[in-house]
Design an enzyme around this catalytic site. Sequence first.
Site, PDB file in Angstrom:
ATOM      1  N   CYS A 272       2.297  13.333 -23.118  1.00 23.89           N
ATOM      2  CA  CYS A 272       3.704  13.234 -22.736  1.00 23.89           C
ATOM      3  C   CYS A 272       4.605  13.983 -23.736  1.00 23.89           C
ATOM      4  O   CYS A 272       4.526  15.198 -23.822  1.00 23.89           O
ATOM      5  CB  CYS A 272       4.092  11.766 -22.584  1.00 23.89           C
ATOM      6  SG  CYS A 272       5.676  11.511 -21.746  1.00 23.89           S
ATOM      7  N   HIS A 356      -0.048  10.301 -18.221  1.00 22.15           N
ATOM      8  CA  HIS A 356      -0.484   9.172 -19.047  1.00 22.15           C
ATOM      9  C   HIS A 356      -1.895   8.732 -18.653  1.00 22.15           C
ATOM     10  O   HIS A 356      -2.055   7.878 -17.767  1.00 22.15           O
ATOM     11  CB  HIS A 356       0.496   7.999 -18.899  1.00 22.15           C
ATOM     12  CG  HIS A 356       1.753   8.175 -19.681  1.00 22.15           C
ATOM     13  ND1 HIS A 356       1.924   7.649 -20.945  1.00 22.15           N
ATOM     14  CD2 HIS A 356       2.889   8.847 -19.400  1.00 22.15           C
ATOM     15  CE1 HIS A 356       3.124   7.978 -21.402  1.00 22.15           C
ATOM     16  NE2 HIS A 356       3.730   8.704 -20.473  1.00 22.15           N
ATOM     17  N   GLU A 358      -3.872   6.777 -20.102  1.00 23.85           N
ATOM     18  CA  GLU A 358      -4.152   5.374 -20.433  1.00 23.85           C
ATOM     19  C   GLU A 358      -3.686   4.419 -19.334  1.00 23.85           C
ATOM     20  O   GLU A 358      -4.126   3.273 -19.281  1.00 23.85           O
ATOM     21  CB  GLU A 358      -3.469   5.002 -21.752  1.00 23.85           C
ATOM     22  CG  GLU A 358      -2.021   4.588 -21.666  1.00 23.85           C
ATOM     23  CD  GLU A 358      -1.061   5.713 -21.299  1.00 23.85           C
ATOM     24  OE1 GLU A 358       0.061   5.427 -20.860  1.00 23.85           O
ATOM     25  OE2 GLU A 358      -1.442   6.894 -21.466  1.00 23.85           O
TER      26      GLU A 358
END
Length: 382
Positions: A272, A356, A358
């Site tokens: 990001c 992202h 995760e």
Amino acid sequence: MTPAKPTACLALADGTLFYGQGFGATGQTQAELCFNTAMTGYQEIMTDPSYAGQIVTFTFPHIGNVGVNPEDDETGDPVASGMVVKWMPTAPSNWRAAEGLSGWLASRGRIAIGGVDTRRLTRAIRQAGAPHVALAHNPDGVFDIEALVASARDFAGLEGMDLAKDVTCAQSYRWNEKRWAWPDGYTPQKDPKFKVVAVDYGAKRNILRCLASAGCDVTVLPATATADEVMAHKPDGVFLSNGPGDPAATGEYAVPMIRDVLDKDVPVFGICLGHQMLALALGAKTVKMNHGHHGANHPVKDLDTGKVEITSMNHGFAVDAQTLPEGVVETHTSLFDGSNCGIRVEGKPVYSVQYHPEASPGPQDSYYLFERFAEAMAARVR
């Protein structure tokens, strides 16, 4: 039945007004307005430091129905300035719920408005770009509309704004908690293989958990850490976290540090804002997007393999792929608009992605990026 008197008002800088029912804290706030298309994860969204300076419109109507709980916080308290929803939150119905959304927001000073035509609001954002807004919640239903619109117009905007300093950690700390797994929940990493320094521009806890699960002993440093402070930990790899604000503003102090770290020939991985910081350090430029990418349903193509990943995104700035220098390869692109979503440096274990990994909406489409980071560090250690 007589409609309930509005107790909240959302004012756009162009004078457009949206009335609804307020919940959460009372008072007034100003911010940039964005929309998020995710069907789940409202608590994670509100506590994601990347939303600093923004009010989030949720396009999915069922917000608040599973309550909130401490395990789902991405940081200590909500960071987003406020929230806009279609339907008022109902009483939570979930075995993990510790409290209701409205009380949670109220105790943490965050304003929300329900009963808004979020479809109309989202169309306005898509057509005219992310507007500057002011949101007020007054149980008496009395609003100074002229002052509210003026407040929206007075908002400075995110361009040129360094917000990483506002959300970064105050001092360094260690992290060893791994990803949540049934039935034990979060457990510690007891046998780490690699030392990683994570530079915190607004890091989400689940990113740190993924690093720990990949075998990393993680030391988190503030956004303003110097290259000497990073390398003093003798890391096997350096991670650049997500975060809010204008990457060019944060880059004033982050880019020199990253360039010095790149000279040390250690693996570097960014997500990001960390992706944007790495791109700036390599000589590329970033641009402000019309309304950004915010959601958990964004298809991204891996240009090396042809694989399409369903990803979670949250960014209002993007790397301009046309400015990538020689030796820096574009690795991922958005299938929504073709914008850049990943880069790597040829011949070096240096790479980053805009999305992202995760957050795992795929659910495991992108976890390989953490494994790739671990493999790069293993090759260096050998």
